[in-house]
Design an enzyme around this catalytic site. Structure first.
Site, short mmCIF file in Angstrom:
data_model
loop_
_atom_site.label_atom_id
_atom_site.label_comp_id
_atom_site.label_asym_id
_atom_site.label_seq_id
_atom_site.Cartn_x
_atom_site.Cartn_y
_atom_site.Cartn_z
N ASN A 127 -5.71 31.50 35.22
CA ASN A 127 -6.11 30.18 34.73
C ASN A 127 -4.98 29.43 34.04
OD1 ASN A 127 -6.02 31.70 32.45
ND2 ASN A 127 -8.13 31.32 31.80
N HIS A 171 -2.53 29.71 28.26
CA HIS A 171 -3.18 30.29 27.09
C HIS A 171 -3.02 29.32 25.94
CE1 HIS A 171 -4.20 33.12 23.85
NE2 HIS A 171 -3.19 32.58 23.20
N TYR A 208 -3.72 40.23 23.43
CA TYR A 208 -5.11 40.26 23.88
C TYR A 208 -5.93 41.38 23.24
CZ TYR A 208 -4.13 36.54 27.21
OH TYR A 208 -3.82 35.33 27.77
N GLU A 212 -0.66 34.76 16.61
CA GLU A 212 -0.03 34.70 17.93
C GLU A 212 1.40 34.13 17.87
OE1 GLU A 212 -4.19 34.28 20.49
OE2 GLU A 212 -2.84 32.56 20.36
N LYS A 268 1.23 30.67 31.85
CA LYS A 268 1.08 32.03 32.38
C LYS A 268 1.88 32.19 33.68
CE LYS A 268 -3.51 32.76 30.27
NZ LYS A 268 -4.90 33.25 30.52
P1 IDP Z 1 -9.37 31.69 26.80
O1 IDP Z 1 -8.04 31.97 27.47
O2 IDP Z 1 -10.00 30.43 27.30
O3 IDP Z 1 -9.28 31.75 25.29
P2 IDP Z 1 -10.64 34.30 26.66
O4 IDP Z 1 -12.11 34.54 26.69
O5 IDP Z 1 -9.95 34.47 25.34
O6 IDP Z 1 -10.36 32.85 27.27
O7 IDP Z 1 -9.98 35.28 27.73
C1 IDP Z 1 -8.60 35.50 27.76
C2 IDP Z 1 -8.15 35.46 29.20
O8 IDP Z 1 -8.72 36.56 29.90
C3 IDP Z 1 -8.60 34.24 29.99
O9 IDP Z 1 -7.75 33.14 29.80
C4 IDP Z 1 -8.56 34.76 31.42
O10 IDP Z 1 -7.21 34.77 31.92
C5 IDP Z 1 -9.03 36.20 31.24
N1 IDP Z 1 -10.48 36.33 31.41
C6 IDP Z 1 -11.45 36.05 30.52
N2 IDP Z 1 -12.67 36.32 30.99
C7 IDP Z 1 -12.47 36.81 32.23
C8 IDP Z 1 -13.36 37.29 33.25
O11 IDP Z 1 -14.60 37.33 33.10
N3 IDP Z 1 -12.78 37.69 34.42
C9 IDP Z 1 -11.43 37.66 34.62
N4 IDP Z 1 -10.57 37.25 33.69
C10 IDP Z 1 -11.07 36.82 32.51
MG MG Z 2 -8.98 33.29 23.94
#
Ligand code: IDP
Ligand code: MG
Length: 156
Positions: free
Chosen positions: A112, A115, A49, A126, A9
């Protein structure tokens, strides 16, 4: 063999962590069969997303993913999807275990770093968003017989 979509990212690219994160996948024995540095368009980020549309973090997530270049990679191996997810660690940097990419390199819950596709259906959807079939390179690795036990014919 499975192929999964991994995205480094904008925060990973900006913080100069690309090499160290790529190494996590290479060190594990997974094969990189596609890679490119791109700037994601808002339309593409929205499609990636789409399952999160309507959630409170969705708009910010699309803004984040489009604000600066990302490195997209197609990563292949036996069980590559689940292994990829375990290398990433838990979604929130604040919760991810040490030893995982998110656990070792970040503290933020939204920034984070990486992805990774979360299942076979998702991986196909994807990968199709980011790679033409011709951009996924099927090439033999000379180390294959040391990464996997090939003595029974297939990789183990
Ligand atoms: P993942 O990346 O571990 O699969 P997902 O639940 O699919 O997690 O969420 C996609 C992305 O959205 C996350 O990687 C993160 O960057 C962001 N995200 C998810 N939940 C939150 C939140 O509660 N606050 C802020 N960003 C979030
Ligand atoms: Mg996800």
């Amino acid at each position: 063999m499975e192929t999964t979509l991994i995205i480094l990212k904008p925060d990973a690219v900006q913080r100069g962590l690309m090499g160290r994160i790529i190494s996590r996948f290479e060190d594990k024995g997974l094969q990189i069969v596609g890679a490119k540095l791109i700037r994601i368009s808002p339309d593409l980020a929205q499609r990636l997303y789409e399952p999160h549309q309507g959630k409170p973090f969705y708009e910010g997530l699309v803004r984040f993913m489009t604000c600066s270049p990302v490195l997209v990679m197609a990563v292949r191996g036996l069980g590559a999807i689940e292994i990829g997810r375990s290398l990433l660690g838990a979604t929130f940097g604040s919760k991810a275990q040490p030893g995982t990419i998110r656990g070792d390199f970040g503290v933020s819950n939204s920034f984070n770093l990486v992805h990774g596709s979360d299942g076979p259906g998702t991986a196909k959807r994807e990968l199709d968003l980011f790679f033409e079939p011709s951009e996924l390179l099927d090439y033999p690795r000379s180390i294959e017989g040391w990464v996997y036990d090939l003595s029974s014919g297939g990789p183990e």
